[in-house]
Design an enzyme around this catalytic site. Structure first.
Site, short mmCIF file in Angstrom:
data_model
loop_
_atom_site.label_atom_id
_atom_site.label_comp_id
_atom_site.label_asym_id
_atom_site.label_seq_id
_atom_site.Cartn_x
_atom_site.Cartn_y
_atom_site.Cartn_z
N GLN A 93 3.44 -2.52 2.34
CA GLN A 93 3.32 -1.65 3.51
C GLN A 93 4.13 -0.37 3.29
O GLN A 93 5.22 -0.41 2.74
CB GLN A 93 3.85 -2.37 4.75
CG GLN A 93 3.78 -1.54 6.03
CD GLN A 93 4.42 -2.26 7.21
OE1 GLN A 93 5.64 -2.19 7.39
NE2 GLN A 93 3.62 -2.95 8.00
N ASP A 152 4.12 -8.22 9.64
CA ASP A 152 4.70 -6.93 10.03
C ASP A 152 6.11 -7.08 10.58
O ASP A 152 6.78 -6.09 10.84
CB ASP A 152 3.79 -6.28 11.08
CG ASP A 152 4.03 -4.77 11.22
OD1 ASP A 152 4.48 -4.15 10.25
OD2 ASP A 152 3.77 -4.23 12.31
N SER A 155 4.74 1.54 11.42
CA SER A 155 3.90 1.14 10.30
C SER A 155 2.80 2.17 10.09
O SER A 155 2.16 2.61 11.05
CB SER A 155 3.28 -0.23 10.56
OG SER A 155 4.28 -1.21 10.79
#
Length: 297
Positions: free
Chosen positions: A272, A202, A222
């Site tokens: 993502q 991430d 996110s």
């Protein structure tokens, strides 16, 4: 904190050290943070740890798919509830819910595969870039959001390759290349390295969507996270995170990253979608507890 092989005290080992509360129920401790909301990679990594603790050693995680459904509070513990969806001969499936104050903050599906299967072999090639030793650590030129996370990411060496030092794909709207690894050696536990990479995955990925939009201020968060683990690796050795953003539209950006080891093996793939909403006046890119983004009060 738990100590790594080097004797250095590593934050990530505290993050991944879950308490076993009951069958298929685990708890992660509160981790000190300057962030007002729990870092997404931390929640994803802890959720994966909970899933792995219910699976036999003959299986290795090969994919995960998760949704960040609510912001986490870093000042309270998180409880992880594991559902044993399927236990097959070759594949095992788990569903995990991360909960705070009785409400879900993250949900994940994870799939595990037996380690000794065989089949055809091929792989994409690693991009030609300078070695990590020739790239300066991320510093003053990094994005404001990166600086907001500097304390959270103190255990990592992150090096963003200058865009003029690699060949660009003319068909890709936005791209970014990053070398990263833990600064200290980790224990020789394969699943620990996998869960550590889930934490690391991430890092910097959403910022790859903003490379053509450096002057635009946006709110970042996110929204979901998917990973595929393809080959063995170590998170304490250099990994190249080759990132692109195929699309940004309507306040959301899609990002995609391929992770290679220094030998050129493709070890993981990440996709993502994140929030990249135009920032309203007076708001922060990333909510912090006691300081403005990149500036102390």
């Amino acid at each position: 904190m738990v100590e790594g092989n080097s004797g250095a005290k590593l934050r990530i080992l505290d993050v991944l050290d879950l308490e076993h509360i009951d069958r298929d129920i685990f708890r992660g401790r509160e981790i000190p943070s300057q962030l007002a909301r729990t870092y997404g990679g931390q929640v994803a990594a802890q959720t994966l740890v909970a899933a792995t603790k219910t699976v036999g050693p003959e299986f290795m995680v090969h994919s995960l798919h998760g949704y960040f459904v609510a912001p986490g509070n870093p000042d309270i513990p998180t409880v992880f509830l594991v559902d044993r969806v399927r236990d097959g001969r070759s594949f095992v499936s788990r569903s995990v819910k991360a909960v705070q104050n009785g409400k879900a903050i993250f949900v994940m599906q994870a799939s595990f595969h037996i380690r000794d299967d065989v089949g055809p072999e091929h792989s994409d090639l690693i991009r030609e870039v300078p070695p990590p030793e020739d790239v300066a650590p991320a510093g003053r030129d990094a994005t404001p959001v990166f600086h907001a996370f500097e304390e959270e990411w103190a255990d990592w060496d992150v090096r963003i390759v200058p865009p003029d030092q690699y060949e660009h794909n003319k068909y890709t709207a936005s791209q970014q290349v990053v070398w990263f690894r833990t600064k200290h050696r980790l224990p020789d536990d394969e699943m620990l390295h996998v869960c550590t990479l889930a934490y690391m995955s991430d890092m910097t990925l959403l910022s790859s969507a903003l490379v053509p939009h450096r002057d635009q201020k946006v709110q970042e968060a996110s929204l979901d996270h998917a990973m595929w683990f393809l080959r063995p690796f170590r998170a304490d050795e250099w990994l190249l995170y080759d990132q692109i953003s195929p699309s940004a539209h309507a306040g959301r950006s899609l990002t995609h990253g391929r992770i290679f080891n220094q030998s050129g093996d493709l070890v993981a793939v990440v996709t993502q979608e994140g929030l990249t909403r135009t920032l309203r006046d007076g708001a922060q890119n990333i909510p912090l507890k006691d300081r403005q983004l990149g500036q102390k009060k």
